[in-house]
Design a protein around this motif. Structure first.
Motif, PDB file in Angstrom:
ATOM      1  N   ALA A  16      -2.864   3.664  -3.231  1.00  0.00           N
ATOM      2  CA  ALA A  16      -4.326   3.626  -3.175  1.00  0.00           C
ATOM      3  C   ALA A  16      -4.830   3.544  -1.744  1.00  0.00           C
ATOM      4  N   ILE A  17      -4.228   2.680  -0.925  1.00  0.00           N
ATOM      5  CA  ILE A  17      -4.683   2.550   0.452  1.00  0.00           C
ATOM      6  C   ILE A  17      -4.302   3.778   1.271  1.00  0.00           C
ATOM      7  N   GLY A  18      -3.189   4.421   0.907  1.00  0.00           N
ATOM      8  CA  GLY A  18      -2.820   5.663   1.589  1.00  0.00           C
ATOM      9  C   GLY A  18      -3.810   6.777   1.304  1.00  0.00           C
ATOM     10  N   LEU A  19      -4.233   6.900   0.041  1.00  0.00           N
ATOM     11  CA  LEU A  19      -5.222   7.922  -0.311  1.00  0.00           C
ATOM     12  C   LEU A  19      -6.571   7.608   0.324  1.00  0.00           C
ATOM     13  N   LEU A  20      -6.940   6.330   0.383  1.00  0.00           N
ATOM     14  CA  LEU A  20      -8.204   5.948   1.002  1.00  0.00           C
ATOM     15  C   LEU A  20      -8.209   6.299   2.492  1.00  0.00           C
ATOM     16  N   LEU A  52       5.926   8.211 -11.799  1.00  0.00           N
ATOM     17  CA  LEU A  52       4.570   8.345 -11.288  1.00  0.00           C
ATOM     18  C   LEU A  52       4.549   8.836  -9.848  1.00  0.00           C
ATOM     19  N   THR A  53       5.534   8.416  -9.070  1.00  0.00           N
ATOM     20  CA  THR A  53       5.609   8.859  -7.679  1.00  0.00           C
ATOM     21  C   THR A  53       5.740  10.363  -7.595  1.00  0.00           C
ATOM     22  N   VAL A  54       6.551  10.938  -8.471  1.00  0.00           N
ATOM     23  CA  VAL A  54       6.764  12.382  -8.468  1.00  0.00           C
ATOM     24  C   VAL A  54       5.581  13.119  -9.096  1.00  0.00           C
ATOM     25  N   ALA A  55       5.051  12.552 -10.177  1.00  0.00           N
ATOM     26  CA  ALA A  55       4.029  13.271 -10.937  1.00  0.00           C
ATOM     27  C   ALA A  55       2.681  13.317 -10.225  1.00  0.00           C
ATOM     28  N   LEU A  56       2.310  12.266  -9.500  1.00  0.00           N
ATOM     29  CA  LEU A  56       0.983  12.222  -8.884  1.00  0.00           C
ATOM     30  C   LEU A  56       0.711  13.412  -7.958  1.00  0.00           C
ATOM     31  N   GLN A 106       6.255 -11.349 -11.853  1.00  0.00           N
ATOM     32  CA  GLN A 106       6.911 -10.621 -10.775  1.00  0.00           C
ATOM     33  C   GLN A 106       6.792  -9.119 -10.976  1.00  0.00           C
ATOM     34  N   GLY A 107       6.989  -8.656 -12.220  1.00  0.00           N
ATOM     35  CA  GLY A 107       6.820  -7.237 -12.490  1.00  0.00           C
ATOM     36  C   GLY A 107       5.400  -6.781 -12.193  1.00  0.00           C
ATOM     37  N   LEU A 108       4.410  -7.584 -12.567  1.00  0.00           N
ATOM     38  CA  LEU A 108       3.018  -7.247 -12.271  1.00  0.00           C
ATOM     39  C   LEU A 108       2.782  -7.193 -10.769  1.00  0.00           C
ATOM     40  N   MET A 109       3.399  -8.113 -10.024  1.00  0.00           N
ATOM     41  CA  MET A 109       3.234  -8.148  -8.577  1.00  0.00           C
ATOM     42  C   MET A 109       3.754  -6.873  -7.927  1.00  0.00           C
ATOM     43  N   VAL A 110       4.879  -6.359  -8.402  1.00  0.00           N
ATOM     44  CA  VAL A 110       5.420  -5.122  -7.845  1.00  0.00           C
ATOM     45  C   VAL A 110       4.465  -3.962  -8.087  1.00  0.00           C
ATOM     46  N   TRP A 111       3.863  -3.911  -9.271  1.00  0.00           N
ATOM     47  CA  TRP A 111       2.885  -2.859  -9.555  1.00  0.00           C
ATOM     48  C   TRP A 111       1.683  -2.971  -8.619  1.00  0.00           C
ATOM     49  N   VAL A 112       1.245  -4.186  -8.350  1.00  0.00           N
ATOM     50  CA  VAL A 112       0.133  -4.375  -7.408  1.00  0.00           C
ATOM     51  C   VAL A 112       0.505  -3.848  -6.030  1.00  0.00           C
ATOM     52  N   ILE A 113       1.699  -4.193  -5.571  1.00  0.00           N
ATOM     53  CA  ILE A 113       2.127  -3.781  -4.236  1.00  0.00           C
ATOM     54  C   ILE A 113       2.226  -2.268  -4.127  1.00  0.00           C
ATOM     55  N   VAL A 114       2.937  -1.651  -5.057  1.00  0.00           N
ATOM     56  CA  VAL A 114       3.248  -0.230  -4.926  1.00  0.00           C
ATOM     57  C   VAL A 114       2.032   0.647  -5.232  1.00  0.00           C
ATOM     58  N   LEU A 115       1.299   0.341  -6.306  1.00  0.00           N
ATOM     59  CA  LEU A 115       0.086   1.105  -6.568  1.00  0.00           C
ATOM     60  C   LEU A 115      -0.924   0.920  -5.448  1.00  0.00           C
ATOM     61  N   GLY A 116      -0.948  -0.279  -4.871  1.00  0.00           N
ATOM     62  CA  GLY A 116      -1.826  -0.522  -3.732  1.00  0.00           C
ATOM     63  C   GLY A 116      -1.445   0.307  -2.525  1.00  0.00           C
ATOM     64  N   GLN A 117      -0.141   0.516  -2.307  1.00  0.00           N
ATOM     65  CA  GLN A 117       0.292   1.374  -1.203  1.00  0.00           C
ATOM     66  C   GLN A 117      -0.242   2.792  -1.364  1.00  0.00           C
ATOM     67  N   VAL A 160      -9.497   5.393  -9.336  1.00  0.00           N
ATOM     68  CA  VAL A 160      -8.742   4.932 -10.503  1.00  0.00           C
ATOM     69  C   VAL A 160      -7.669   3.932 -10.086  1.00  0.00           C
ATOM     70  N   LEU A 161      -6.943   4.261  -9.026  1.00  0.00           N
ATOM     71  CA  LEU A 161      -5.865   3.380  -8.580  1.00  0.00           C
ATOM     72  C   LEU A 161      -6.406   2.030  -8.114  1.00  0.00           C
ATOM     73  N   TRP A 162      -7.488   2.040  -7.357  1.00  0.00           N
ATOM     74  CA  TRP A 162      -8.051   0.769  -6.891  1.00  0.00           C
ATOM     75  C   TRP A 162      -8.557  -0.065  -8.055  1.00  0.00           C
ATOM     76  N   THR A 163      -9.116   0.584  -9.059  1.00  0.00           N
ATOM     77  CA  THR A 163      -9.570  -0.144 -10.241  1.00  0.00           C
ATOM     78  C   THR A 163      -8.403  -0.826 -10.941  1.00  0.00           C
ATOM     79  N   VAL A 164      -7.307  -0.092 -11.084  1.00  0.00           N
ATOM     80  CA  VAL A 164      -6.111  -0.658 -11.724  1.00  0.00           C
ATOM     81  C   VAL A 164      -5.548  -1.802 -10.898  1.00  0.00           C
TER      82      VAL A 164
END
Length: 490
Positions: A109-113, A445-449, A96-107, A465-469
């Motif tokens: 990544a897709i926003g930057l794309l 990470l939200t603040v630092a990026l 579940q913790g991994l799933m949250v990282w996928v969701i949020v980092l994906g948000q 980098v984000l998409w790779t992760v």
């Protein structure tokens, strides 16, 4: 507060009447709490001039309820039932913790794309514009307010960041509920949900049978109530000592109080660590990034419901240690937390803030569509790949609500398919929250990026980098899930 209580009472009674009168609501699997929330939102937003001020005060009061009511719900989870063995719980929590990282980092990544491919070639916006999906969807209104200061930093220069983040959070809340109801109806009709873990489309005639003393009874029509009902407030203690129902409520509130004490204690310890760590260093009060990275701020971002979850475990453990574990009545605690969930749903929906701004609406809409599409893919595809197969959809719904608005939104959706929180999804969500909340969705990470990375390097570098992760985490999660068969089949 009194006006808000009466307002919720009227809305719930009206919703029950509507659901009993019109079969459409039962066919759509809409509980009375969701209908009541919609009625309340309509009443508040369409109040005439003479009542507008009173409606605004009621809405402001209701806005404060969900965070407290969620904490009450979690206080009862480990109080009413024994926690699963660690060896069975840890793998699910980690996934579940991994799933949250996928969701949020994906948000992000897709926003930057979307920003690099479509928005920046057409509009003069900073690279950090792509962070708005994570800011509004996963972060919510609180993160939008905090990130407004980050976006307005001279190195970024997005003065509209506060308004756009707030708009994204507001639209995400509405979208999350509306689209979530659609996905639930599809799930029910396609067999994604086990029958025992979903709500039935009837009301009084389909009363819960969670009590061991409840016997089944045939229902001949939609207006025919059951002949037997489960007991509430079962006499685990003599009524001459205290009312049995009140006693169960006191146990629940004791768990809630311990949770508040744990939260305060952790904050105090974190403050002491900060004072020792930063002793002799320059003050961080004027440095927004450094202030966000202090121990007090990081640990302070842990929501109250995490602490009340352990508060319930502490109360149960103490009673068992004293040889009084039998005084806890599972059914009564379950009914009290279910009642809290119903009120939470009404308050969360009725207090939605629909005020919007029109600036940068086109690029904002592009980001919104991209974020909505990613949330749907995460629910329908990646949740099935990564989460526990027994309740992937239920836990996916909580994540869906969290990633499009707030945790309260997720529990609004979960309530429709798992009214008594029996699936185990809620516990996994709570236990996994510390694995992500300090870092993403409004964390470090939200603040630092945007401050340290996005405006200093080409947008394609952090995007790649984000998409790779994200892809790597998806692969790991899927392989991990394949290695764990459903518990019931072992």
């Amino acid at each position: 507060m009194l006006a808000a209580i009466l307002f919720v009472t009227v809305m719930l009674l009206a919703a029950v009447a509507l659901r009993l009168r019109f079969p459409l609501f039962r066919w759509l699997y809409l509980p009375s709490s969701v209908i009541a929330g919609g009625l309340g939102l309509l009443a508040i937003r369409t109040a005439p001039g003479s009542l507008e001020e009173h409606a605004a005060k009621i809405a402001a009061t209701l806005e404060t309820w969900p965070s407290w009511l969620i904490a009450v719900v979690f206080a009862g989870m480990l109080l009413e039932r024994k926690p699963s063995p660690v060896r069975r719980t840890l793998p699910r929590v980690a996934r579940q913790g991994l799933m949250v990282w996928v969701i949020v980092l994906g948000q992000t990544a897709i926003g930057l794309l979307a920003t690099g491919l479509v928005i920046r070639p057409l509009f003069d916006v900073p690279r950090s514009f792509g962070m708005l999906i994570e800011t509004g969807f996963a972060g919510g209104h609180g993160t939008a307010a905090a990130m407004g200061q980050v976006f307005s930093h001279p190195t970024i220069g997005l003065a509209e960041g506060l308004d756009l983040g707030t708009l994204m959070a507001t639209c995400g809340l509405v979208f999350g509920i509306v689209s979530g109801v659609l996905w639930i109806n599809i799930a029910v009709r396609t067999g994604w949900l086990r029958a025992e873990n979903r709500g039935e489309p009837n009301d009084i005639e389909s009363a819960d049978t969670t009590s061991a003393d409840t016997t089944s009874a045939d229902t001949t029509s939609a207006d025919t109530p059951r002949r037997t009902f489960g007991a509430i407030g079962w006499a685990r203690i003599g009524s001459e000592t205290i009312d049995p129902l009140l006693f169960q409520g006191l146990l629940l509130m004791a768990a809630f109080g311990i949770g508040i004490g744990l939260q305060a204690g952790v904050a105090w310890l974190a403050g002491g660590v900060d004072r020792w760590w930063f002793a002799g260093a320059a003050s961080v009060a004027d440095d927004s990034l450094a202030e966000r990275l202090t121990f007090a701020r990081v640990l302070g971002d842990f929501p109250l419901f995490i602490y009340t979850l352990f508060g319930g475990l502490a109360v149960r453990g103490l009673l068992v240690l004293c040889g009084r574990g039998g005084v806890i009545d599972h059914d009564t605690i379950n009914r009290l937390t279910a009642a809290s969930m119903d009120v939470l749903v009404v308050a969360a929906i009725a207090s939605l803030n629909l005020t919007a701004v029109a600036s940068l609406m086109v690029p904002f809409s592009i980001l919104f569509v991209a974020g909505a599409g990613w949330a749907a893919v995460c629910l329908l595809v990646f949740s099935r790949w990564i989460l526990a197969s027994e309740y992937w959809f239920q836990l996916g719904l909580i994540n869906y609500g969290m990633s499009t608005g707030t945790t309260a939104t997720g529990f609004v959706l979960l309530k429709m398919v798992d009214p008594d929180l029996e699936s185990g999804a809620a516990e996994d969500y709570a236990m996994a929250a510390p694995l992500s909340s300090p870092f993403i969705g409004g964390g470090m990470l939200t603040v630092a990026l945007p401050l340290l990375v996005l405006e200093r390097v080409p947008i394609w570098i952090p995007c790649a980098v984000l998409w790779t992760v994200v892809v790597g985490l998806i692969v790991i999660g899927r392989r991990w899930n394949r290695g764990h068969r459903p518990i019931g089949k072992r």
